[in-house]
Design a protein around this motif. Sequence first.
Motif, PDB file in Angstrom:
ATOM      1  N   ARG A 112      62.962  37.245   7.466  1.00  0.00           N
ATOM      2  CA  ARG A 112      62.809  38.633   7.070  1.00  0.00           C
ATOM      3  C   ARG A 112      61.535  39.199   7.694  1.00  0.00           C
ATOM      4  NH1 ARG A 112      66.399  40.262   3.461  1.00  0.00           N
ATOM      5  NH2 ARG A 112      67.509  38.718   2.201  1.00  0.00           N
ATOM      6  N   LEU A 113      61.664  40.387   8.249  1.00  0.00           N
ATOM      7  CA  LEU A 113      60.505  41.049   8.822  1.00  0.00           C
ATOM      8  C   LEU A 113      59.605  41.562   7.723  1.00  0.00           C
ATOM      9  CD1 LEU A 113      62.127  43.107  11.729  1.00  0.00           C
ATOM     10  CD2 LEU A 113      60.664  41.104  11.950  1.00  0.00           C
ATOM     11  N   GLN A 114      58.312  41.364   7.896  1.00  0.00           N
ATOM     12  CA  GLN A 114      57.325  41.865   6.957  1.00  0.00           C
ATOM     13  C   GLN A 114      56.409  42.846   7.682  1.00  0.00           C
ATOM     14  OE1 GLN A 114      55.352  38.534   5.140  1.00  0.00           O
ATOM     15  NE2 GLN A 114      57.284  37.511   4.608  1.00  0.00           N
ATOM     16  N   ALA A 115      55.589  43.559   6.906  1.00  0.00           N
ATOM     17  CA  ALA A 115      54.736  44.595   7.493  1.00  0.00           C
ATOM     18  C   ALA A 115      53.841  44.032   8.598  1.00  0.00           C
ATOM     19  CB  ALA A 115      53.895  45.245   6.395  1.00  0.00           C
TER      20      ALA A 115
ATOM     21  N   LEU B 168      68.889  53.381  25.935  1.00  0.00           N
ATOM     22  CA  LEU B 168      69.746  54.107  24.996  1.00  0.00           C
ATOM     23  C   LEU B 168      70.618  53.146  24.201  1.00  0.00           C
ATOM     24  CD1 LEU B 168      70.915  56.801  23.946  1.00  0.00           C
ATOM     25  CD2 LEU B 168      72.489  56.757  25.895  1.00  0.00           C
ATOM     26  N   ILE B 169      71.160  52.153  24.879  1.00  0.00           N
ATOM     27  CA  ILE B 169      71.964  51.139  24.183  1.00  0.00           C
ATOM     28  C   ILE B 169      71.115  50.419  23.149  1.00  0.00           C
ATOM     29  CG2 ILE B 169      73.198  48.950  24.477  1.00  0.00           C
ATOM     30  CD1 ILE B 169      74.111  49.987  27.210  1.00  0.00           C
ATOM     31  N   ALA B 170      69.880  50.097  23.523  1.00  0.00           N
ATOM     32  CA  ALA B 170      68.984  49.389  22.606  1.00  0.00           C
ATOM     33  C   ALA B 170      68.710  50.214  21.356  1.00  0.00           C
ATOM     34  CB  ALA B 170      67.673  49.053  23.324  1.00  0.00           C
ATOM     35  N   VAL B 171      68.442  51.518  21.531  1.00  0.00           N
ATOM     36  CA  VAL B 171      68.114  52.345  20.368  1.00  0.00           C
ATOM     37  C   VAL B 171      69.340  52.533  19.470  1.00  0.00           C
ATOM     38  CG1 VAL B 171      68.603  54.673  21.255  1.00  0.00           C
ATOM     39  CG2 VAL B 171      66.685  54.317  19.713  1.00  0.00           C
ATOM     40  N   LEU B 172      70.532  52.551  20.048  1.00  0.00           N
ATOM     41  CA  LEU B 172      71.753  52.670  19.242  1.00  0.00           C
ATOM     42  C   LEU B 172      72.069  51.374  18.496  1.00  0.00           C
ATOM     43  CD1 LEU B 172      74.037  54.660  21.713  1.00  0.00           C
ATOM     44  CD2 LEU B 172      73.038  55.508  19.588  1.00  0.00           C
TER      45      LEU B 172
ATOM     46  N   PRO C  26      72.458  49.425  13.374  1.00  0.00           N
ATOM     47  CA  PRO C  26      73.436  48.465  12.843  1.00  0.00           C
ATOM     48  C   PRO C  26      72.886  47.049  12.722  1.00  0.00           C
ATOM     49  CG  PRO C  26      74.036  49.156  15.068  1.00  0.00           C
ATOM     50  CD  PRO C  26      72.948  50.060  14.616  1.00  0.00           C
ATOM     51  N   VAL C  27      72.040  46.635  13.668  1.00  0.00           N
ATOM     52  CA  VAL C  27      71.443  45.295  13.593  1.00  0.00           C
ATOM     53  C   VAL C  27      70.524  45.198  12.380  1.00  0.00           C
ATOM     54  CG1 VAL C  27      69.820  43.701  14.707  1.00  0.00           C
ATOM     55  CG2 VAL C  27      71.626  44.778  16.055  1.00  0.00           C
ATOM     56  N   ALA C  28      69.708  46.235  12.175  1.00  0.00           N
ATOM     57  CA  ALA C  28      68.773  46.224  11.047  1.00  0.00           C
ATOM     58  C   ALA C  28      69.516  46.186   9.713  1.00  0.00           C
ATOM     59  CB  ALA C  28      67.872  47.448  11.118  1.00  0.00           C
ATOM     60  N   LYS C  29      70.623  46.923   9.613  1.00  0.00           N
ATOM     61  CA  LYS C  29      71.363  46.986   8.357  1.00  0.00           C
ATOM     62  C   LYS C  29      72.195  45.728   8.132  1.00  0.00           C
ATOM     63  CE  LYS C  29      71.463  52.020   8.342  1.00  0.00           C
ATOM     64  NZ  LYS C  29      72.273  53.246   8.553  1.00  0.00           N
ATOM     65  N   TYR C  30      72.781  45.204   9.196  1.00  0.00           N
ATOM     66  CA  TYR C  30      73.625  44.019   9.048  1.00  0.00           C
ATOM     67  C   TYR C  30      72.802  42.789   8.666  1.00  0.00           C
ATOM     68  CZ  TYR C  30      77.152  40.468  10.041  1.00  0.00           C
ATOM     69  OH  TYR C  30      78.025  39.418   9.947  1.00  0.00           O
TER      70      TYR C  30
ATOM     71  N   MET D  43      63.872  49.363  11.647  1.00  0.00           N
ATOM     72  CA  MET D  43      64.167  50.791  11.774  1.00  0.00           C
ATOM     73  C   MET D  43      62.939  51.578  12.236  1.00  0.00           C
ATOM     74  SD  MET D  43      67.392  51.115  10.898  1.00  0.00           S
ATOM     75  CE  MET D  43      67.690  52.775  10.314  1.00  0.00           C
ATOM     76  N   GLN D  44      61.757  51.045  11.968  1.00  0.00           N
ATOM     77  CA  GLN D  44      60.540  51.746  12.349  1.00  0.00           C
ATOM     78  C   GLN D  44      60.234  51.646  13.840  1.00  0.00           C
ATOM     79  OE1 GLN D  44      57.113  51.143   9.771  1.00  0.00           O
ATOM     80  NE2 GLN D  44      58.431  50.510   8.080  1.00  0.00           N
ATOM     81  N   THR D  45      61.084  50.962  14.590  1.00  0.00           N
ATOM     82  CA  THR D  45      60.905  50.872  16.035  1.00  0.00           C
ATOM     83  C   THR D  45      61.812  51.846  16.792  1.00  0.00           C
ATOM     84  OG1 THR D  45      62.588  49.124  16.318  1.00  0.00           O
ATOM     85  CG2 THR D  45      60.328  48.426  15.807  1.00  0.00           C
ATOM     86  N   ARG D  46      62.659  52.570  16.064  1.00  0.00           N
ATOM     87  CA  ARG D  46      63.628  53.440  16.738  1.00  0.00           C
ATOM     88  C   ARG D  46      62.932  54.535  17.546  1.00  0.00           C
ATOM     89  NH1 ARG D  46      68.013  55.436  12.496  1.00  0.00           N
ATOM     90  NH2 ARG D  46      66.089  55.902  11.359  1.00  0.00           N
ATOM     91  N   ARG D  47      61.881  55.119  16.994  1.00  0.00           N
ATOM     92  CA  ARG D  47      61.187  56.198  17.711  1.00  0.00           C
ATOM     93  C   ARG D  47      60.578  55.659  19.005  1.00  0.00           C
ATOM     94  NH1 ARG D  47      55.859  58.115  17.910  1.00  0.00           N
ATOM     95  NH2 ARG D  47      55.748  60.305  18.555  1.00  0.00           N
ATOM     96  N   LEU D  48      59.969  54.487  18.926  1.00  0.00           N
ATOM     97  CA  LEU D  48      59.348  53.889  20.103  1.00  0.00           C
ATOM     98  C   LEU D  48      60.372  53.685  21.214  1.00  0.00           C
ATOM     99  CD1 LEU D  48      56.848  50.933  20.108  1.00  0.00           C
ATOM    100  CD2 LEU D  48      58.831  50.867  21.595  1.00  0.00           C
ATOM    101  N   VAL D  49      61.489  53.054  20.870  1.00  0.00           N
ATOM    102  CA  VAL D  49      62.527  52.788  21.875  1.00  0.00           C
ATOM    103  C   VAL D  49      63.141  54.092  22.355  1.00  0.00           C
ATOM    104  CG1 VAL D  49      64.670  51.554  22.352  1.00  0.00           C
ATOM    105  CG2 VAL D  49      62.971  50.538  20.824  1.00  0.00           C
ATOM    106  N   GLY D  50      63.329  55.035  21.444  1.00  0.00           N
ATOM    107  CA  GLY D  50      63.882  56.332  21.826  1.00  0.00           C
ATOM    108  C   GLY D  50      63.004  57.066  22.829  1.00  0.00           C
ATOM    109  N   LEU D  51      61.688  56.958  22.675  1.00  0.00           N
ATOM    110  CA  LEU D  51      60.785  57.602  23.626  1.00  0.00           C
ATOM    111  C   LEU D  51      60.849  56.924  24.996  1.00  0.00           C
ATOM    112  CD1 LEU D  51      57.673  58.371  21.387  1.00  0.00           C
ATOM    113  CD2 LEU D  51      59.333  59.989  22.323  1.00  0.00           C
TER     114      LEU D  51
END
Length: 205
Positions: free
Chosen positions: A3-6, A56-60, A64-68, A75-83
């Motif tokens: 599990r990922l922690q802060a 783009l594939i990575a951000v999409l 689903p990976v985080a939720k599954y 989820m807090q890395t989405r902005r970074l990858v999106g940029l």
Amino acid sequence: MFRLQARHLLPLKLVFHLIALVPLGVLVWRVLTEQLGGDPVQYIIHYTGMGAINSLIAVLLISPVAKYFKLGLLMQTRRLVGLYVFAYASLHILAFLSLDLLFAWQLLLSEIVKRPYIMVGATAYLILLLLAITSFARVRRAMGRRWQQLHNWVYLVALLAPIHFYWSVKSEVIEPSLYLIGLICLLLIRVNFKQLQRRFSLRTS
């Protein structure tokens, strides 16, 4: 299960930065050592375009990976990858304008008419520009529900980008076809995943 922690967030972001920046370093090295093949301009344009699509594939995949796997911190890395999607797309367009058109703006309109895939790519880029501008937390809070509606346009980008890729090639359509099929499948997975979440939440409420 891991599990990922802060405390893992900063190293995770550093890894994502590294994954995104290493290909750019490789491109610079190939430019300096003149290892771009017979058509260096098209090599650079294609290379940066592929960087945008792969990012783009990575951000999409993050959601689903985080939720599954129940890795909420991911989820807090989405902005970074999106940029990085936006950054690679910007380099892609800059390479086209500077190396292909040589900033001959009067040729741009004729190129769009002659090669419609440029308009498709430009539309995708304008959406990415809007998503990048509104990616900041302050803007998100100010926009409220409209923010999510706007950022759902990333799904349209996920269709326009592979179509742009497919139309841009003169031969060897296997690779762009695979990207197009793969992104469509990824979008269908995300849509079905959200539907399952809604059904489950209704049953448990």
